[in-house]
Every structure is written in C-alpha cells, then in structure tokens.
Design an enzyme around this catalytic site. Structure first.
Site, mmCIF file in Angstrom:
data_model
loop_
_atom_site.group_PDB
_atom_site.id
_atom_site.type_symbol
_atom_site.label_atom_id
_atom_site.label_comp_id
_atom_site.label_asym_id
_atom_site.label_seq_id
_atom_site.Cartn_x
_atom_site.Cartn_y
_atom_site.Cartn_z
ATOM 1 N N GLY A 1 0.320 -5.851 1.242
ATOM 2 C CA GLY A 1 -0.268 -4.667 0.499
ATOM 3 C C GLY A 1 0.647 -3.734 -0.338
ATOM 4 C CB CYS B 1 0.748 2.298 5.676
ATOM 5 S SG CYS B 1 1.040 2.971 3.818
ATOM 6 C CD GLU C 1 -0.998 -1.607 -0.847
ATOM 7 O OE1 GLU C 1 -0.624 -0.849 -1.170
ATOM 8 O OE2 GLU C 1 -1.570 -2.073 0.474
ATOM 9 C CG HIS D 1 -0.431 3.856 -1.600
ATOM 10 N ND1 HIS D 1 -0.187 4.735 -0.566
ATOM 11 C CD2 HIS D 1 -0.934 2.849 -0.939
ATOM 12 C CE1 HIS D 1 -0.122 4.226 0.912
ATOM 13 N NE2 HIS D 1 -0.309 2.814 0.598
#
Length: 182
Positions: free
Chosen positions: A46, A100, A143, A146
């Site tokens: 991702g 990540c 995601e 973020h």
C-alpha cells in the site's frame, strides 16, 4: 512512469493532513501509475500519495489477492482509493504486524477494527461502498492514517515507538558501513 521518492520519518511532511481530490484528471491518473510503480519497486502492499509528497486523499493497494493462478497463488489485484471514508468500525479488533515504507524495515503489532465499511472513488470516478475485513481492512486503515498525518508507530506505546525509532536509526547508521565494506 516513474519511481517516486518515498518520504521517511522524521520528515514533517508526513504529518500533513491531505486535501480531497476535486477532479480525477490525467495528472491524477499519471500519479496513480507512478504510485503503483513506486509501491511495487519498494516493495510494499500500500502507498498513500502523502508518502510521495503529494498531500491529497489518494492511496493505492495491492494485496496480491486476485484470482488464484494455476499454482494456487493469488494474482495481483491493484486497487485505487480516492477520497476514501470509513464507517461502522467493528467492536472486534484484529492485530497485524504492520510495517510502512515511510518507516523502512521496522514492524510492530497494531490493533485495529477487524471490519470496516468504506466508501471511495476509483480512478474512473466510479463510487464504491463495501464492507472490508482482514488484511484489506487493516491496510486501508493504515494507508488512510497517512491521509491524516498519522503513522502506524503512533498507535504504539511510547516505549515501543521509541524502540522502533531507535532500531530504524541504528539500521540507517549501519547501511553506509555495509556499503563501504562491500
């Protein structure tokens, strides 16, 4: 097509809140192509636009959970999420060992709602409304964090977060030494 630089902690740009995508233009579609290329190259499952210094509400995922091939393995299943929103998080939680691309090489257990309902647009502008679970739910929540300037390490205790960041700092210091020895 281009591989884009991925922002890494402690870059303050990772803490920005992303703006909605107003229109799905050719530039947005080109960014999506570049994001997939960047994500596959990293490699990852991702990537949010915020991680490549484009603070808009756009993310891509590919969990490799497409139809099984002749060997019984999942095939690529690239998915685009534009202006995603989450609803109805379950009261049940699941724990995944998350990593990540903005915190490279570091992993930690993160607890998140096991099931969520999500709405979003894809790259064609088609609207989607689905209940998601398992890794799909976890990855989308990761995601989407973020897009709000949140990293997976923010879900950890201060002690665990500090340990992850110290390991990352140590790995960064060792990386040039390994190259020099080679």
């Amino acid at each position: 097509m281009a591989i884009l630089p991925i922002l890494e902690v402690p870059d303050p740009r990772l803490r920005r809140i992303s703006e909605p995508v107003v229109e799905i233009t050719e530039d947005i579609r080109a960014l999506i192509v570049d994001m997939f290329e960047t994500m596959y190259d990293a490699p990852g499952i991702g990537l949010a636009a915020a991680q490549v210094d484009v603070p808009i509400r756009l993310l891509v995922m590919d969990l490799g959970d497409g139809p099984e091939d002749e060997e019984g393995k999942g095939t690529p299943n690239p998915r685009v999420f534009i202006n995603p929103e989450l609803f109805d998080p379950s009261e049940d939680y699941s724990v995944y060992n998350e990593g990540c691309l903005s915190v490279p090489g570091q992993y930690a257990d993160v607890e998140r709602p096991a099931t969520i309902r999500a709405t979003w647009l894809d790259e064609t502008g088609a609207a989607h409304d689905e209940v998601l679970d398992e890794l799909t739910a976890t990855c989308l929540q990761h995601e989407m964090d973020h897009l709000e300037g949140i990293l997976f390490i923010d879900h950890l205790s201060r002690l665990k977060r500090d340990m992850v960041l110290k390991k990352l700092d140590k790995a960064r210091k060792e990386k040039p030494a390994k190259k020099a020895a080679a």
